[in-house]
Design a protein around this motif. Structure first.
Motif, PDB file in Angstrom:
ATOM      1  N   ASP A 137      -4.381   7.416  -0.079  1.00 59.00           N
ATOM      2  CA  ASP A 137      -3.945   6.164  -0.714  1.00 59.00           C
ATOM      3  C   ASP A 137      -3.599   6.426  -2.183  1.00 59.00           C
ATOM      4  O   ASP A 137      -4.427   6.900  -2.957  1.00 59.00           O
ATOM      5  CB  ASP A 137      -5.068   5.128  -0.619  1.00 59.00           C
ATOM      6  N   VAL A 165       0.862  -1.184   0.000  1.00 59.91           N
ATOM      7  CA  VAL A 165       0.000   0.000   0.000  1.00 59.91           C
ATOM      8  C   VAL A 165       0.896   1.231   0.000  1.00 59.91           C
ATOM      9  O   VAL A 165       1.744   1.399   0.885  1.00 59.91           O
ATOM     10  CB  VAL A 165      -0.913   0.034   1.240  1.00 59.91           C
ATOM     11  N   THR A 191      -2.038   3.919  -4.082  1.00 53.48           N
ATOM     12  CA  THR A 191      -1.697   2.603  -4.631  1.00 53.48           C
ATOM     13  C   THR A 191      -2.166   2.464  -6.075  1.00 53.48           C
ATOM     14  O   THR A 191      -1.408   2.019  -6.942  1.00 53.48           O
ATOM     15  CB  THR A 191      -2.319   1.483  -3.778  1.00 53.48           C
TER      16      THR A 191
END
Length: 349
Positions: A113, A94, A115
């Motif tokens: 995030d 991640v 990712t």
């Protein structure tokens, strides 16, 4: 006690902020204690505070990891942005961007995030590199055909002799070993060129990669008779994969040592250049031939003998530098030597 008072004083404020924020968020006290986490508020908070559908841990338990990724005298109170790489129980990575801002109670830490963005970037890089690899196929055929032709010839000679002499056998085996090594070198370097690894990236001092590369050269005795003039700068940090950056410097240092035939002066300087970290690498060899200046970064182009180079070192190094948002260029060359400059983006504060 202070953290507990802050929690009760700002609970309503936290809840309003958490419900409005589009990203996961932690509220930290002046002592670094977690005052609140966005997954503990709002509908369904009881379940999400135990983790999410990916098996990820709740925000509160991740706070120590995030604080460790920050910098500053009091990291959790220092306004900044930083990168975090975590591994889920499933083994998946991640990638997150952390944003720290001061508040009346201490600080807020927002976790974005990235990712999916990272995977898209990796996919784009992979596509570009595979396209470049396609153009290299003709060169591969040519490069591999030469050693294979030599291998075929020596095998035919050995088979034609019913009782080959020891001298002929030794010569034949030496020829086979040299050509097999060359094919393996080409194969291994092509794999490096074509693969986009998902190796985690971290903040590190660029001189760490330089010193690791120099250590490898010392182990291979390539610096025995070379005078090293090294001016590091421990404050110059970048964000990337240490092993890949080390590969850049290792290729350039080996090229310099071989250009000087193992004797001369290798100069290395790390310095700041606006938003980039520059590493200047100079040698006292014969320099790059004029006719080769425009081609030295091409795959399979080499000024070395066939037993000393595949012509892929600089091509791979250039791709690695581009992946990291940087570049490699030949800054100077003449009969007194050559100078290369490796430029990499500074790690953002």
């Amino acid at each position: 006690m202070r953290a507990q008072r802050d929690f009760y004083e700002f609970t309503d404020v936290f809840e309003q902020i958490f419900l409005a924020a589009p990203w996961p968020m932690l509220m930290l006290g002046e002592d670094g204690a977690v005052l609140g986490a966005s997954d503990e508020f709002g509908p369904g908070a009881e379940g999400t505070a135990r983790g999410d559908s990916r098996g990820d841990a709740p925000l509160r338990s991740r706070a120590a990891h995030y604080v460790a990724a920050l910098r500053g005298r009091v990291p959790w109170l220092t306004p900044q942005e930083a990168d975090s790489v975590r591994t889920l129980p499933s083994g998946a990575l991640v990638y997150e961007r952390l944003h720290v801002r001061r508040t009346p109670w201490g600080a807020s830490l927002v976790v974005v995030d990235q990712t999916d963005l990272r995977q898209l970037q990796t996919s784009d890089i992979q596509t570009a590199r595979l396209a470049a690899l396609g153009f290299m196929v003709a060169g591969v055929c040519h490069e591999v055909t030469n050693p294979l032709t030599s291998l075929h010839s020596i095998v035919q000679i050995l088979r034609a002799e019913k009782q080959p002499s020891r001298e002929l056998l030794d010569k034949g085996f030496d020829n086979i070993a040299v050509n097999v090594k060359r094919i393996l070198d080409i194969s291994r370097r092509l794999v490096k060129f074509s693969r986009v690894g998902d190796e985690p990236r971290f903040r590190f001092a660029v001189d760490e990669a330089i010193e690791e590369a120099l250590y490898v050269l010392r182990q291979d005795d390539l610096l025995c008779h070379v005078e090293l003039q090294y001016r590091p700068d421990a404050t110059m940090t970048v964000f990337g994969n240490t092993g890949q950056i080390r590969e850049i410097f290792l290729n350039l240092f080996v090229n310099a040592a071989q250009a000087m035939s193992g004797r001369g002066t290798l100069s290395i300087q790390t310095r700041s250049a606006d938003r980039m970290v520059e590493v200047l690498i100079s040698d006292t060899g014969p320099g790059v031939p004029t006719e080769a200046v425009g081609r030295i970064f091409e795959p399979f182009f080499t000024t070395k003998s066939r037993t000393h180079g595949t012509g892929l070192g600089l091509a791979i190094s250039t791709e690695i530098a581009h992946e990291h948002g940087g570049s490699i260029e030949l800054r100077h060359t003449d009969s007194r030597g050559a100078s290369f400059c490796v430029a990499l983006p500074k790690e953002r504060a």
